[in-house]
Enzyme design. Structure first.
Site, PDB file in Angstrom:
ATOM      1  NE  ARG A   1      -6.241  -1.015   7.207  1.00  0.00           N
ATOM      2  CZ  ARG A   1      -5.424  -0.548   6.269  1.00  0.00           C
ATOM      3  NH1 ARG A   1      -5.168   0.743   6.211  1.00  0.00           N
ATOM      4  NH2 ARG A   1      -4.866  -1.330   5.398  1.00  0.00           N
ATOM      5  CG  PHE A   8      -1.660 -10.556   2.199  1.00  0.00           C
ATOM      6  CD1 PHE A   8      -2.864 -10.830   2.831  1.00  0.00           C
ATOM      7  CD2 PHE A   8      -1.571  -9.445   1.377  1.00  0.00           C
ATOM      8  CE1 PHE A   8      -3.964 -10.001   2.643  1.00  0.00           C
ATOM      9  CE2 PHE A   8      -2.661  -8.613   1.186  1.00  0.00           C
ATOM     10  CZ  PHE A   8      -3.860  -8.893   1.823  1.00  0.00           C
ATOM     11  CG  ASN A  60      -2.498   3.785  -3.701  1.00  0.00           C
ATOM     12  OD1 ASN A  60      -1.740   4.596  -3.200  1.00  0.00           O
ATOM     13  ND2 ASN A  60      -3.580   3.360  -3.100  1.00  0.00           N
ATOM     14  CG  ASP A  61      -2.923   8.061  -3.511  1.00  0.00           C
ATOM     15  OD1 ASP A  61      -4.004   7.487  -3.720  1.00  0.00           O
ATOM     16  OD2 ASP A  61      -2.371   8.082  -2.394  1.00  0.00           O
ATOM     17  CB  THR A  85     -10.990   5.250   0.861  1.00  0.00           C
ATOM     18  OG1 THR A  85     -10.364   4.324   1.730  1.00  0.00           O
ATOM     19  CG2 THR A  85     -12.493   5.095   0.990  1.00  0.00           C
ATOM     20  CG  ASP A  89      -5.268   7.738  -0.318  1.00  0.00           C
ATOM     21  OD1 ASP A  89      -6.090   6.814  -0.445  1.00  0.00           O
ATOM     22  OD2 ASP A  89      -4.195   7.618   0.300  1.00  0.00           O
TER      23      ASP A  89
END
Length: 1182
Positions: free
Chosen positions: A643, A586, A862-863, A724, A423
């Protein structure tokens, strides 16, 4: 008219609060949805009949009742242990060539040690359970007051009070909280690994239950789903005051999550103990066995086959000889009295005698099977794990976290990794966002240079960038360090922004950052400053940046947000309070967040921030004044690895807002299946006509040592893939910054960001777009394979970059093999915009299709799929919680520690385990075949060459400890040289030390050793006068002498195999030999009825005889010569990588240690081997 009271249920937009009556709720009462909970009604007869599980939780593998049977079952699942158990039972019969106790004793010892180990591990789990079950919680009792009780005493239907920073003791229905509207904040790190806070909300009908008096009257019933493992769904209905209210996950508080930023909550227990969702999810991770262990099973089967074969040969010869003993009425070997014997030796029933002899042979030659192998390997792996856990070089001082081997089963696999799948965020980077740059009104601000920019500049200029040029390390002009803020620009800092031309837009920009969030300010008791509990590191960085620029969020209530703002007119900070009217949250589909606030001037403002892909299309015509400049800045920021988010606002008309709010409230409270879609449409309606303010750029800095670690792993021949969720531009530039992509690499890019496909998608032609996408990906893969061919001819390294959309098609059954072939030919692979499912599928593809060892490393929930799918999962104990660590096999605090974990511990563990297993089989074959040769010498009479206890103690006392010392302490080269010469790691990747040729070589060496020992001993000793009275060597003396030679030979062979001696190895090797003599003396003094052939054999017969000592020396030296000669030849003419480095180190150790020119370059021999290795790697990949 009084001021209308605002409530959180009016503020938030989506499924946080209202629980729509979906079609799922119609299933209540059916199968799977039959649970009934009577709230605060313990005496209800119906409640008493339900008999739900209590809240006691046990995670242990065993109980006091089932430990012995279950543990024994686990032990005898191993074929070797089962074999010895059968032999132990048969040994009570006349067929046994030895006493039953001599087989049972070592078997019981081996099984006992393993069972003790299991018991200790289970006891530790039980201690954790006891601690959890005895935590205290407040329960509303029959006396209508809250009293403390232990978690394990909770029952379904109890009303409990949980205070701030306490864990929820069971799965609860949220009734109310310290907030008027029943809002509470929950941290779910123990469930999903996420540290950001989740907002939960009670039903409005129960939100008023905020004291003991109101709880007295609470009588309600809940009908809901049965216990299940789904953390993110809940279906149920609350029956209260004659009405029904649908429930959703937003009213459910799960066990082991923690209450944050809320003084207290009241809740009703719905699921207890093993019925809770967290316990329903607590299944064991996939069982992983190392490849060496699986091959070891095959070797055991080979030895079993050998055992059966030699027993068969012996029984056939025995049958033939027995039949010949009685021919034509005459007895050939009359001294055996074939006329007066049992069926074990009956010349007239030779086939039966041969079959019985076959069974005897299976027991006699059983010493070919190493009874202590499994337990020895378990002990060694546990001790190896202790060394990994205590390695100071893998301890992170900043987080106070050492490396952690969460399983010891896979230690040797760490030395065989072919592909690392990693990741990025939180694994290669810190996941600690820092506000570094921004674009406001078309002007770029922020003068710092990021790590990616430095790498880009170095790539373009070809020269290293001086670290001092990077002013990004200074937090601000004052030099003070501020977490989340690494911005420097004198035009904005220290209030200087008020002198800028666009100061009004700058003011609105930072005001939007301070208001458009869900961060909760908290007072730091130590520094008396303010810190923020935010839903993400990005959001915390924005709020901190706003504070540093003069817009400090210092208080948030249900209805207001209070700021200390810098007033441009006076230059002072003033307090401003904004009424919070709506929060449009969000989500991954919306990619934006907005708030509606009313200022002190009674102005209605919509403040919004989100991804550029959705924000620019929502700008009004007059709000695009500097759109082009902002887009250019965003592109530049993405190239710098930052980002970005776009910030915009809108001034709302009072009438328009009132109309919209009425529609929005109606949509929120609608109990229809299309409720969420209606809410989305209305959010879209108001989030339009925006005025662009600018864009933010935050940096997720690379972890310390990441580029060096990746470079070292690449030198070791390990392929590295990064999976990623970032944009392609960001991922590529991060790749260059961390040395994943290097100068001179040829880059292959696969993307579906193409005009033709975009046009099909906009027209809504999903089928056409899908077909065109599949064809495009196929074409790009084929083009990449063509580039692969040309690059191979020019020895150019390749890298592959593929976006998430393309990856979805590349994993299609039609394309996956072509994609994998292309990817494996590349030195580095980057998969962008990857989902958790993509990560797991890619890992599975590499693991199953290549058959090579895969290692996945990640830090977030999520990994987890990727970590469990890989052969080895490594979790980073970072900022995203512990979910990845909980699912991993090994845990480290920083990515850079992976270098030492693999190249040092992995290399050592692989080498130790491989050598240990080979040596185990060598020593057992050497011992077992001396029995066979003696049997052949005595016409397969079934008489063992050795005393019963000699044979029993061989694997337990005389040869086991040296091999354990080898598995724990041996080093072919030091840790420094392992890191200096990463090429050593290829010994494990290519499985040089445990390939079949090497295993069979050790076996053949064992057979050869047994032949030398038997032939030399028998020819030297038999017919020789050994005692002073002239008596020749008898059966007892021959057995003791031959056994002495075996013990000396196998232990000296161990001494020759060890590369790194410590006092422990010396003690175990020479101590094992010494213990054989001590045992023989002590056993020899035991009564001859018990010691039989060992009675005084050493003291009276062997020690006084020079022949005994001479034979021992000559036989042992002769047995060691073949292996010694082979190793000398191999290290001189066909050296392995470690051989070359060992020789060079021995020749010029001072030069290597002092770091002179010899240490700066690889030795010429090694260079040639490296060149050969590189060519082999290229051939293997192609």
């Amino acid at each position: 008219m009084g001021r209308r009271k605002l409530r959180f249920s009016n503020l938030y937009s989506f499924s946080c609060f209202k629980s729509p009556a979906t079609d799922d709720h119609a299933q209540i009462g059916r199968k799977g949805y039959s649970r009934v909970v009577y709230c605060n009604d313990p005496d209800n007869p119906d409640s008493l009949q339900l008999n739900y599980k209590g809240n006691y939780v046990s995670t242990t593998k065993y109980t006091a009742a089932n430990f012995i049977p279950k543990s024994l079952f686990e032990q005898f699942r191993r074929v070797a242990n089962l074999y010895f158990l059968v032999v132990a039972f048969v040994s009570f019969s006349p067929l046994a060539p030895y006493k039953a106790v001599t087989v049972l004793a070592p078997l019981l010892m081996v099984i006992g040690v393993t069972m003790v180990k299991e018991a200790v591990e289970d006891w530790r789990r039980r201690k954790q359970d006891v601690e959890a079950n005895n935590r205290k919680v407040k329960v509303f009792g029959k006396s209508y007051t809250f009293t403390e009780t232990r978690w394990k005493h909770l029952k379904v239907g109890d009303v409990v009070q949980v205070d701030k920073d306490e864990y929820f003791p069971a799965d609860l229905l949220l009734l109310s909280s310290s907030y008027e509207d029943g809002v509470c904040y929950v941290e779910t790190m123990n469930l999903d690994g996420e540290t950001n806070l989740k907002l939960k909300h009670a039903l409005e009908v129960t939100a008023y239950l905020r004291d003991e008096e109101s709880l007295k009257r609470l009588k309600a019933m809940i009908k809901c789903e049965d216990p299940n493992e789904n953390l993110y769904s809940f279906i149920g209905t609350l029956h209260y005051n004659g009405s029904q209210y649908p429930l959703s996950p937003q009213q459910i508080l799960l066990r082991d999550s923690k209450l944050k930023n809320t003084d207290y909550i009241y809740g009703v227990v719905i699921f207890t103990g093993h019925d809770t969702k967290v316990m329903q999810n607590s299944v064991d991770p996939p069982s992983k066995r190392s490849k060496i262990e699986r091959r070891m099973d095959k070797i055991i089967y080979i030895l079993f086959s050998t055992l059966i074969a030699i027993s068969g040969v012996g029984s056939v010869i025995f049958g033939i000889e027995t039949r010949r003993d009685y021919e034509d009425g005459k007895y050939r070997r009359w001294y055996l009295r074939p006329d007066h014997t049992t069926s074990l030796y009956d010349p007239q029933r030779a086939p039966l005698a041969a079959f019985l002899h076959f069974l005897t042979g299976l027991m006699l030659y059983g010493y070919l099977i190493p009874i202590s192998l499994y337990v020895s390997i378990e002990i060694v792996k546990v001790l190896q794990s202790v060394f990994i856990n205590r390695d100071q070089e893998m301890y992170d001082e900043e987080s106070d976290r050492p490396a952690r081997a969460r399983t010891s089963n896979l230690n040797e696999e760490l030395g065989q990794v072919d592909t690392v799948l990693s990741d990025k965020t939180g694994t290669l980077t810190c996941n600690s966002m820092e506000f570094v740059k921004c674009s406001i009104a078309g002007n770029a601000y922020g003068r710092g240079m990021t790590e990616v920019e430095r790498a880009l500049l170095q790539r373009k200029s070809g020269k290293p960038v001086v670290e001092a040029d990077d002013s990004c390390n200074d937090s601000n002009d004052l030099g003070k360090s501020v977490k989340g803020f690494n911005f420097r620009d004198e035009r904005l800092m220290n209030g200087c922004w008020i002198h800028e031309q666009d100061s009004d837009r700058i003011r609105m920009f930072f005001r939007a950052l301070a208001l458009c969030n869900t961060a909760v300010p908290e007072e730091d008791k130590e520094s008396h400053g303010v810190f923020y509990e935010a839903e993400s590191p990005d959001e915390a960085a924005f709020v901190v940046a706003a504070r540093e620029m003069g817009f400090e969020l210092y208080e948030r209530t249900q209805m207001t947000i209070s700021l200390h703002e810098l007033d441009p007119a006076s230059g002072r900070r003033v307090d401003r309070v904004y009424k919070l009217l709506n929060v449009l949250e969000f989500s991954s589909s919306r990619k934006r967040m907005s708030v509606v606030v009313r200022s002190m001037e009674n102005q209605l403002l919509l403040l919004s921030k989100g991804a550029d892909s959705v924000m620019f299309e929502r700008l009004s015509e007059h709000g695009r004044a500097f759109e082009a400049e902002t887009k250019e800045h965003i592109k530049r920021y993405a190239e710098a690895g930052l980002r970005t988010l776009v910030v915009a606002y809108r001034v709302l008309d009072e009438t328009d807002y009132c109309n919209w709010e009425a529609e929005f409230t109606k949509a929120k409270t609608a109990e229809t299946a299309d409720r969420d879609m209606l809410v989305d449409e209305l959010a879209d309606k108001i989030e339009n006509g925006l005025v662009l303010l600018g864009a933010t750029a935050v940096e997720d800095k690379l972890q310390k040592g990441v580029p060096e670690c990746i470079n070292k792993l690449s030198q070791a021949g390990i392929n590295i893939w990064v999976l990623t969720g970032d944009k392609m531009e960001t991922a590529i530039n991060i790749g260059y910054a961390c040395s994943l992509l290097r100068q001179g690499m040829k880059q292959i890019t696969i993307t579906l960001d193409l005009p033709d496909i975009d046009a099909l998608e906009k027209r809504g032609d999903k089928e056409g777009a899908s077909k065109a996408s599949l064809e495009s990906v196929s074409k790009q893969i084929n083009e990449g394979k063509f580039q692969m061919t040309s690059a191979k001819a020019s020895s150019t390294e390749l890298s592959l970059v593929i976006d998430g959309k393309s990856l979805g098609y590349a994993l299609d059954k039609k394309l996956e093999m072509s994609f994998l072939e292309l990817a494996l030919s590349c030195a580095s692979v980057i998969c962008c915009r990857s989902t958790p499912k993509h990560k797991a599928l890619v890992t599975r593809l590499v693991k199953t299709r290549t058959g090579k060892m895969t290692l996945a490393i990640g830090d977030g929930a999520n990994d987890v799929g990727m970590l469990q799918e890989a052969d080895i999962g490594v979790g980073i104990s970072g900022a995203e919680g512990m979910q990845a660590v909980m699912a991993s096999d090994y845990a480290i605090a920083q990515f850079r520690f992976l270098e030492r974990l693999l190249l040092v511990h992995g290399h050592w563990c692989y080498r130790r385990i491989a050598m240990m297993i080979c040596y185990f089989f060598y020593k057992n074959i050497a011992f077992g075949f001396t029995l066979f040769w003696y049997e052949a010498y005595t016409s397969f009479s079934g008489q063992p060459a050795y005393n019963d206890w000699y044979m029993s103690f061989y694997n337990v006392f005389f040869t086991s400890l040296p091999v354990i010392a080898l598995g724990v302490f041996d080093q072919d080269v030091s840790a420094r040289l392992c890191l200096k010469y990463p090429v050593l790691y290829q010994e494990g990747v290519q499985n040089i030390l445990f390939r079949w040729s090497r295993i069979l070589g050790w076996m053949c060496n064992g057979v050869l050793t047994s032949i030398i020992i038997f032939i030399f001993t028998t020819n030297s000793m038999i017919k020789q006068a050994l005692r002073e009275d002239g008596q020749v060597t008898d059966y007892a003396i021959l057995g003791a002498t031959m056994y002495t030679c075996v013990v000396w030979a196998v232990n000296c062979q161990m001494a020759l195999s060890i590369n790194y001696f410590t006092w422990i190895q010396h003690f175990f090797i020479w101590g094992s030999i010494g213990f054989w003599y001590i045992f023989l003396i002590m056993y020899g003094y035991v009564s001859p009825t018990l010691s039989t052939t060992a009675y005084m054999v050493l003291v009276e017969a062997c020690v006084p005889s020079p022949l005994y000592w001479l034979v021992t020396v000559l036989v042992v030296v002769s047995a060691l010569v073949p292996c010694f000669a082979y190793r000398a030849f191999q290290s001189r003419f066909r050296p392995m990588y470690h051989d070359i480095i060992q020789i060079r180190r021995a020749e010029g150790s001072e030069e290597i240690e002092s770091g002179s020119s010899v240490s700066g370059e690889l030795p010429r021999d090694v260079k040639l081997r490296v060149q050969h290795l590189t060519e082999g790697l290229i051939t293997r990949k192609s």
